[in-house]
Design a protein around this motif. Structure first.
Motif, PDB file in Angstrom:
ATOM      1  N   ILE A 123      62.021  79.243  87.418  1.00  0.00           N
ATOM      2  CA  ILE A 123      62.203  80.313  88.411  1.00  0.00           C
ATOM      3  C   ILE A 123      63.294  81.269  87.954  1.00  0.00           C
ATOM      4  CG2 ILE A 123      62.960  80.773  90.779  1.00  0.00           C
ATOM      5  CD1 ILE A 123      61.676  78.106  91.564  1.00  0.00           C
ATOM      6  N   GLN A 124      64.355  80.731  87.321  1.00  0.00           N
ATOM      7  CA  GLN A 124      65.481  81.550  86.902  1.00  0.00           C
ATOM      8  C   GLN A 124      65.079  82.584  85.859  1.00  0.00           C
ATOM      9  OE1 GLN A 124      68.799  79.227  85.555  1.00  0.00           O
ATOM     10  NE2 GLN A 124      70.192  80.991  85.422  1.00  0.00           N
ATOM     11  N   VAL A 125      64.075  82.256  85.045  1.00  0.00           N
ATOM     12  CA  VAL A 125      63.653  83.204  84.014  1.00  0.00           C
ATOM     13  C   VAL A 125      62.492  84.087  84.482  1.00  0.00           C
ATOM     14  CG1 VAL A 125      64.484  81.723  82.160  1.00  0.00           C
ATOM     15  CG2 VAL A 125      62.110  81.513  82.930  1.00  0.00           C
ATOM     16  N   GLY A 126      62.100  83.983  85.767  1.00  0.00           N
ATOM     17  CA  GLY A 126      61.115  84.924  86.309  1.00  0.00           C
ATOM     18  C   GLY A 126      59.782  84.347  86.724  1.00  0.00           C
ATOM     19  N   ALA A 127      59.563  83.041  86.626  1.00  0.00           N
ATOM     20  CA  ALA A 127      58.277  82.450  87.014  1.00  0.00           C
ATOM     21  C   ALA A 127      58.266  82.163  88.516  1.00  0.00           C
ATOM     22  CB  ALA A 127      58.027  81.174  86.224  1.00  0.00           C
ATOM     23  N   SER A 128      57.122  82.420  89.178  1.00  0.00           N
ATOM     24  CA  SER A 128      56.934  82.111  90.609  1.00  0.00           C
ATOM     25  C   SER A 128      55.645  81.339  90.769  1.00  0.00           C
ATOM     26  CB  SER A 128      56.881  83.372  91.458  1.00  0.00           C
ATOM     27  OG  SER A 128      56.453  83.070  92.772  1.00  0.00           O
ATOM     28  N   ALA A 129      55.736  80.105  91.260  1.00  0.00           N
ATOM     29  CA  ALA A 129      54.544  79.276  91.449  1.00  0.00           C
ATOM     30  C   ALA A 129      53.555  79.964  92.394  1.00  0.00           C
ATOM     31  CB  ALA A 129      54.955  77.911  92.000  1.00  0.00           C
ATOM     32  N   GLY A 130      54.062  80.587  93.478  1.00  0.00           N
ATOM     33  CA  GLY A 130      53.180  81.222  94.466  1.00  0.00           C
ATOM     34  C   GLY A 130      52.405  82.389  93.889  1.00  0.00           C
ATOM     35  N   GLU A 131      53.085  83.263  93.116  1.00  0.00           N
ATOM     36  CA  GLU A 131      52.407  84.442  92.562  1.00  0.00           C
ATOM     37  C   GLU A 131      51.367  84.046  91.523  1.00  0.00           C
ATOM     38  OE1 GLU A 131      55.374  87.083  91.130  1.00  0.00           O
ATOM     39  OE2 GLU A 131      56.252  87.469  93.122  1.00  0.00           O
ATOM     40  N   ILE A 132      51.689  83.072  90.697  1.00  0.00           N
ATOM     41  CA  ILE A 132      50.748  82.632  89.649  1.00  0.00           C
ATOM     42  C   ILE A 132      49.516  82.003  90.272  1.00  0.00           C
ATOM     43  CG2 ILE A 132      50.456  80.989  87.755  1.00  0.00           C
ATOM     44  CD1 ILE A 132      53.466  81.481  87.105  1.00  0.00           C
ATOM     45  N   ALA A 133      49.690  81.097  91.257  1.00  0.00           N
ATOM     46  CA  ALA A 133      48.543  80.442  91.888  1.00  0.00           C
ATOM     47  C   ALA A 133      47.684  81.449  92.643  1.00  0.00           C
ATOM     48  CB  ALA A 133      49.035  79.352  92.841  1.00  0.00           C
ATOM     49  N   ALA A 134      48.322  82.438  93.300  1.00  0.00           N
ATOM     50  CA  ALA A 134      47.577  83.432  94.081  1.00  0.00           C
ATOM     51  C   ALA A 134      46.698  84.292  93.191  1.00  0.00           C
ATOM     52  CB  ALA A 134      48.542  84.299  94.873  1.00  0.00           C
ATOM     53  N   GLU A 135      47.180  84.680  91.993  1.00  0.00           N
ATOM     54  CA  GLU A 135      46.358  85.484  91.089  1.00  0.00           C
ATOM     55  C   GLU A 135      45.085  84.731  90.703  1.00  0.00           C
ATOM     56  OE1 GLU A 135      47.773  87.829  87.855  1.00  0.00           O
ATOM     57  OE2 GLU A 135      49.859  87.728  88.553  1.00  0.00           O
ATOM     58  N   GLY A 136      45.212  83.454  90.427  1.00  0.00           N
ATOM     59  CA  GLY A 136      44.026  82.663  90.088  1.00  0.00           C
ATOM     60  C   GLY A 136      43.099  82.500  91.273  1.00  0.00           C
ATOM     61  N   ALA A 137      43.652  82.243  92.456  1.00  0.00           N
ATOM     62  CA  ALA A 137      42.821  82.056  93.653  1.00  0.00           C
ATOM     63  C   ALA A 137      42.026  83.304  93.995  1.00  0.00           C
ATOM     64  CB  ALA A 137      43.706  81.652  94.824  1.00  0.00           C
ATOM     65  N   ALA A 138      42.594  84.485  93.688  1.00  0.00           N
ATOM     66  CA  ALA A 138      41.902  85.739  93.997  1.00  0.00           C
ATOM     67  C   ALA A 138      40.578  85.835  93.252  1.00  0.00           C
ATOM     68  CB  ALA A 138      42.796  86.922  93.650  1.00  0.00           C
ATOM     69  N   VAL A 139      40.504  85.278  92.048  1.00  0.00           N
ATOM     70  CA  VAL A 139      39.253  85.290  91.270  1.00  0.00           C
ATOM     71  C   VAL A 139      38.167  84.504  92.003  1.00  0.00           C
ATOM     72  CG1 VAL A 139      38.205  84.666  89.056  1.00  0.00           C
ATOM     73  CG2 VAL A 139      40.556  85.544  89.140  1.00  0.00           C
TER      74      VAL A 139
END
Length: 873
Positions: A817-833
Motif C-alpha cells: 500500500i505504501q508504494v501505491g497498490a490498492s487491493a480495492g482498485e485492482i479487484a474492481a478493475e477485474g470485476a468490471a470485465v
C-alpha cells in the motif's frame, strides 16, 4: 272535457283508424343529439330517417315532452310551460296529407266539438297541395287558410328530419285581440292547437334542407294542455285540471289565493309547472346535478324554491307539490306512483340543501347589486354557483329583475379554472380534493342504501358517474369510472373486509366492478370499467356481486371472529385485535401480545378455532344501540367507528362483537381454518395469517401430497418422516464437518504452493493467479493464508469461478500500500470485465461479476493493474 278524457278520445280516434297505440317514451331520449325529448316524434326519428323499419305503418301516442327554452319566463306568462303532453298521430310511409288533414278536422270538430267557425289554418308558402285539401276536400273557406311562411316549416333544431307543416288555430274571440287570423292576429286570440307536419325532407343544420327522406311521413303534435284550456273554457293553461291543483296548493302555501295578487300568482304558476316537471324528470331517471339533464332538473327546482322562499320561509313546498302531481298524473302515467318514494326523497333533499345556503347567498347577491354595479362580476356569480348552489340562470334572472347584466365571460373563466384545478388535484392524488368532490356528491344524491346483507343482487338507478375527478353523464366502452347508485348489494371495504366485485348492467351497457370503496362513509363508490356499450346517469341498473367470491369472504370474516375468541381464550384477554384483512379464502389478524407464539400455542389456538367451527354454532346478527351492545358484552374491533345504532354479530355462546361485515349463517360453513404464518409486525404486536374454506383444504391437500412424496423417497411411513429427517440432518452435519476438514487441508496445500513462487517488484512479493471454483468465503481465506506466508510486503490477487459467476479477492500488505497498490482498485478493475464491481478497501477487497466466462480476461486486466500500481518500484 277533462284531460284524461281528452287523451282517451284522441288516442281512440286513431286506434279506430288502425293506428298502434304506443306508450310515452321516457323524457331521456335515445337520440344523442338531445338532452331531453322535446317533441312527440323524437322516439320515431329512426323510422323517419329510414335507419330502422317501423314495426307498424301507423301509430298514436301521448308523449311526455320537456322544453328548456322558456324556463326563465315560466310563470310570468300564462302560455308557457316546461313540461307538457303532446298528442300525436304518425304515418311511416303509409298515408300522407290526403288523410292527415281531413282526420284532424273531423277529430277537433266532431269528437272534441269545437265550433268550425272559430278554426283557422295555416300552410307553408309553397304548399298549395295542403291548401287545396283544406279548401276543396274539407270545405274550409279560402280566407281562413293562410300562408304562414317559416313558421310552417317544422324542424327539430338539430340535424334530422323536417318538412312543411299545416297548423290549426282556435279563435278565442275579439276580447283577446285584433282579427285577421293567426298570420297577423295576436297569439293571445289565435291559439295554435295542432301542428300537422308533412315529414318529407332532411336537414343538416336548421332550415338547410339537403334532401328528401326515404318516404313521405306524417308527424302531428297537439299540445294537450292548450286544447284542454279551450275544451275546459279556462283562460290559461295553469287552470286546467292537470295543473290547477298544484297551482292552488302553491297558493295556499304562499298564503295568497290564486287570482288575488299577480306577484304571488307568478310564483304559484312557477311552482305548479316546475313541480309537475320535476316529478316526471326524476321518475324517468334524471338526478339533480351540475351537468346535463341533472342541471336542468336542479335549475327548475332551485328556481322554484327561491321564488317560494321570497314569500314564505317556513316549511318545504316541493314534496307537497310533487306528491299532488303524482296523484293527479298517475292515472295515465302509473310509473309515477311506482317512483313516489324516489321522487319525494329527491326533491326533499334538494330543497333542504338549497334552503341551507339560500339566505346567505341571497344576502351576498343583494349586497353586490346594492353597490350600484352595472354588471355583476363573474367571480361573484361563480361564488354563488359554487358555494351557495345558485344556478347561473337563476343569478341572471335575479340580476335582470334589478336591471343588471352578468359578466358571463368572467363566470365561464372561473368555472374552467375550477375544472382544471379539480382535474389536476384528482390526478395528483390530492385526498382533500377528492373528499370535497365526494362530499358535494353526497349532498346531491344522498347516501347509498346497502342491501347486501340479505341480497347478492340489487336493482336501482345510476345516480352519478365520476371519471378523473369530473362528473360525466355518459361513459363509453373501455373507460374507467366510479359508479354511484341509489341502492346496492356491493359491500364497500371497511372493518378489514375487502370490497365486493361483480357487474352492473344497464339498458345500453355492461360495467365490470373491480372494487367497492366508501367515497365517504355511507356513499358507495363502485370502481368500474365499461366492459361493453355505454352507460348513462339516470339509467335503471341491475347489479350482481361475484357471489362465489363473497362467500369466500364471508367464511374468512366469520373465521376471524372465531380466531379472535380463541386467541383471547389461550393467551388471555390482553390479546386484542389491532387490525385485520378479510379476503376471499384468506385472512390476516393482528393482535397485541408481548412475545412470539410457541408451536404448542399456535397448535392449540388453531385446534380451538377448528373445534368451534366443527360444532357449527349459529351465526346471528342484531341491530341495537351502542350502549346496549356494550352492556351485552360485545367487543369492539380495533379502529372501527360506531354510531348510535350498531350491528352485533354473535356466534354460539362464545363470540359477541360489533361488526358491519358479512358472515356465514353457521360457523361450520367456514370450513377449515389453517395457519400459514405467525410473525411480529411491531413492538408487542403479532400477526397470524390463515386460509379458510376451500383454500385451506387445498393447502392441506398440497401439504399431504408433499409429505407422501417425501415419505416415498425416504421409504418410511408419513408419521415417521420427522424422525427420519432429524437422522438425515445429523448425518449431513457430520459429513459437512469432514468435508470442511478436507477442504481446509487442500486450501493449506494450495496456499503453500502459491506462496512458494511469488513475483518480485522491488521489495513487494506479488501473487496473481486463478484457482479452482471457490465460494467467496473460501477464496478470502485462501488469499489471507497466502498473504500470511509472504509477509507485510506482499500483494495477493486470486480469481475463481463460482457457478456461472466470477469472483476476485485481493489483499495488499502495508508495504504494498505504501508504494501505491490498492487491493480495492485492482479487484474492481477485474470485476468490471465480468459486469460487476466490488469494495474499495485498499487492504482487503472482494469483487465479482455475473459473467464468469470472462474470468480469464478479468485476471489479465488485474495483472495490468498490478503492473501499473508497482511500476515505480
Amino acid at each position: 272535457m277533462q284531460v284524461q278524457e281528452i287523451r282517451e278520445k284522441f288516442t281512440q280516434f286513431f286506434v279506430d283508424r288502425d293506428h298502434e297505440l304506443r306508450p310515452s317514451a321516457s323524457l331521456i331520449p335515445t337520440d344523442p343529439t338531445l338532452l331531453l325529448n322535446n317533441a312527440g316524434m323524437v322516439p320515431f326519428k329512426p323510422y323517419f330517417l329510414g335507419e330502422e323499419e317501423a314495426p307498424w305503418g301507423r301509430a298514436v301516442t301521448c308523449q311526455k315532452v320537456f322544453r328548456t327554452v322558456d324556463i326563465d319566463i315560466i310563470g310570468t306568462t300564462t302560455r308557457h310551460v316546461t313540461f307538457f303532453e303532446m298528442l300525436g298521430n304518425f304515418s311511416f310511409g303509409d298515408y300522407f296529407k290526403e288523410k292527415a288533414i281531413p282526420w284532424s278536422q273531423e277529430l277537433v270538430t266532431e269528437v272534441f266539438g269545437l265550433d268550425p267557425d272559430r278554426l283557422w289554418y295555416t300552410v307553408y308558402d309553397t304548399d298549395d297541395e295542403a291548401a287545396q285539401i283544406w279548401i276543396d276536400d274539407v270545405g274550409i273557406p279560402p280566407e281562413r287558410v293562410q300562408k304562414g311562411g317559416r313558421d310552417n316549416f317544422w324542424q327539430m333544431g338539430v340535424a334530422g328530419p323536417c318538412g312543411p307543416s299545416s297548423e290549426l288555430f282556435y279563435d278565442k274571440g275579439p276580447e283577446f285581440g285584433d282579427p285577421g287570423g293567426p298570420v297577423g292576429g295576436g297569439e293571445e286570440r289565435f291559439v295554435e292547437i295542432w301542428n300537422l307536419v308533412f315529414m318529407q325532407n332532411i336537414q343538416d343544420v336548421p332550415y338547410h334542407v339537403v334532401g328528401d327522406l326515404p318516404a313521405k311521413n306524417i308527424d302531428t303534435g297537439m299540445g294537450l294542455e292548450r286544447v284542454a284550456a279551450i275544451l275546459q273554457d279556462v283562460p290559461t293553461l295553469f287552470e286546467i285540471d292537470s295543473i290547477r291543483p298544484m297551482v292552488d296548493l302553491a297558493s295556499n302555501y304562499l298564503g295568497s289565493p290564486y287570482g288575488r295578487d299577480e306577484q304571488a300568482d307568478v310564483v304559484s304558476r312557477i311552482l305548479g309547472d316546475h313541480s309537475r316537471a320535476a316529478a316526471f324528470l326524476i321518475s324517468d331517471g334524471v338526478v339533480p346535478s351540475n351537468d346535463g339533464r341533472g342541471y336542468i332538473l336542479r335549475r327548475i327546482l332551485r328556481r322554484g324554491i327561491r321564488h317560494a322562499w321570497l314569500v314564505q320561509q317556513e316549511g318545504l313546498v316541493f314534496p307537497q307539490l310533487c306528491e299532488l302531481a303524482i296523484d293527479v298524473m298517475s292515472p295515465w302515467y302509473s310509473q309515477l306512483s311506482d317512483d313516489r318514494d324516489l321522487i319525494l326523497t329527491t326533491v326533499e333533499r334538494e330543497e333542504i340543501r338549497f334552503r341551507r345556503t339560500l339566505e346567505s347567498g341571497h344576502q351576498l347577491l343583494d349586497e353586490t347589486l346594492e353597490e350600484g354595479v352595472s354588471s355583476l362580476p363573474g367571480e361573484v356569480a361563480f361564488k354563488l354557483h359554487d358555494t351557495y348552489g345558485f344556478p347561473i340562470e337563476l343569478t341572471t334572472e335575479i340580476a335582470t329583475e334589478r336591471g343588471v347584466d352578468i359578466d358571463q365571460e368572467g363566470f365561464e373563466l372561473e368555472m374552467q379554472q375550477q375544472r382544471d384545478r379539480a382535474r389536476a388535484a384528482w390526478k395528483g392524488g390530492d385526498e382533500a380534493a377528492a373528499a370535497e368532490v365526494y362530499r358535494k356528491l353526497a349532498d346531491n344524491i344522498g347516501l347509498t342504501d346497502f342491501v347486501g346483507y340479505e341480497e347478492d343482487r340489487s336493482q336501482g338507478r345510476l345516480l352519478a358517474l365520476i371519471a378523473d375527478g369530473e362528473h360525466v353523464d355518459k361513459a363509453e366502452e373501455g373507460r374507467l369510472v366510479e359508479v354511484f347508485v341509489d341502492q346496492t348489494a356491493f359491500y364497500a371495504e371497511s372493518g378489514g373486509q375487502v370490497g365486493d366485485t361483480g357487474s352492473i348492467v344497464t339498458p345500453t351497457g355492461l360495467l365490470e366492478i373491480t372494487d367497492t370503496q366508501f367515497a365517504i362513509q355511507g356513499l358507495h363508490s363502485h370502481r368500474a370499467r365499461v366492459a361493453s356499450g355505454h352507460v348513462e346517469v339516470g339509467q335503471d341498473i341491475d347489479a350482481t356481486i361475484d357471489s362465489v367470491r363473497r362467500e369466500g369472504i364471508r367464511k374468512s370474516h366469520t373465521g376471524t371472529h372465531v380466531l379472535h375468541w380463541a386467541l383471547r381464550e389461550i393467551l388471555g384477554d390482553h390479546a386484542q385485535q389491532a387490525g385485520s384483512l378479510v379476503d376471499d379464502g384468506r385472512l390476516r389478524f393482528d393482535f397485541s401480545h408481548f412475545t412470539g407464539l410457541s408451536d404448542e400455542q399456535l397448535g392449540e389456538v388453531e385446534w380451538q378455532v377448528n373445534r368451534r367451527l366443527i360444532s357449527n354454532d349459529t351465526v346471528g346478527t342484531t341491530v341495537t344501540t351502542n350502549d346496549e351492545a356494550r352492556e351485552m358484552g360485545a367487543i369492539a374491533f380495533f379502529g372501527d367507528k360506531y354510531g348510535e345504532k350498531v350491528r352485533v354479530v354473535k356466534i354460539g355462546d362464545y363470540s359477541l362483537e360489533f361488526c358491519g361485515g358479512t358472515h356465514t349463517n353457521t360457523a361450520g360453513q367456514v370450513g377449515p381454518l389453517i395457519f400459514t404464518a405467525e410473525s411480529s409486525i411491531g413492538s408487542n404486536i403479532r400477526r397470524v395469517d390463515a386460509l379458510t374454506g376451500e383454500d385451506a383444504y387445498r393447502h392441506l391437500a398440497r401439504v399431504r401430497q408433499s409429505l407422501d412424496r417425501v415419505g416415498r423417497r425416504l421409504k418410511v411411513p408419513t408419521a415417521e418422516i420427522p424422525e427420519r429427517v432429524e437422522s438425515l440432518i445429523e448425518r449431513v452435519s457430520d459429513l459437512e464437518g469432514r468435508l470442511s476438514k478436507v477442504a481446509a487441508s487442500d486450501r493449506t496445500r494450495l496456499a503453500e504452493e502459491l506462496a512458494s513462487d511469488p513475483k518480485i517488484h522491488g521489495e513487494v512479493k506479488v501473487v496473481v493467479a486463478t484457482v479452482p471454483e471457490s465460494a467467496p468465503g473460501d477464496l478470502r481465506q485462501l488469499v489471507q493464508q497466502v498473504q500470511d506466508r509472504l509477509g507485510e510486503n506482499s500483494l495477493v490477487v486470486l480469481g475463481a469461478p463460482n457457478g456461472s459467476k466470477g469472483g476476485i479477492t485481493a489483499a495488499a500488505g502495508p508495504g504494498a500500500i505504501q508504494v501505491g497498490a490498492s487491493a480495492g482498485e485492482i479487484a474492481a478493475e477485474g470485476a468490471a470485465v465480468m459486469g460487476g464491481g466490488g469494495s474499495r478497501d485498499p487492504a482487503l477487497a472482494q469483487a465479482g461479476g455475473p459473467d464468469g466466462s470472462a474470468l480469464s480476461a478479468a485476471m489479465d486486466v488485474v495483472r495490468e493493474a498490478v503492473g501499473r500500481a508497482l511500476a515505480g518500484v
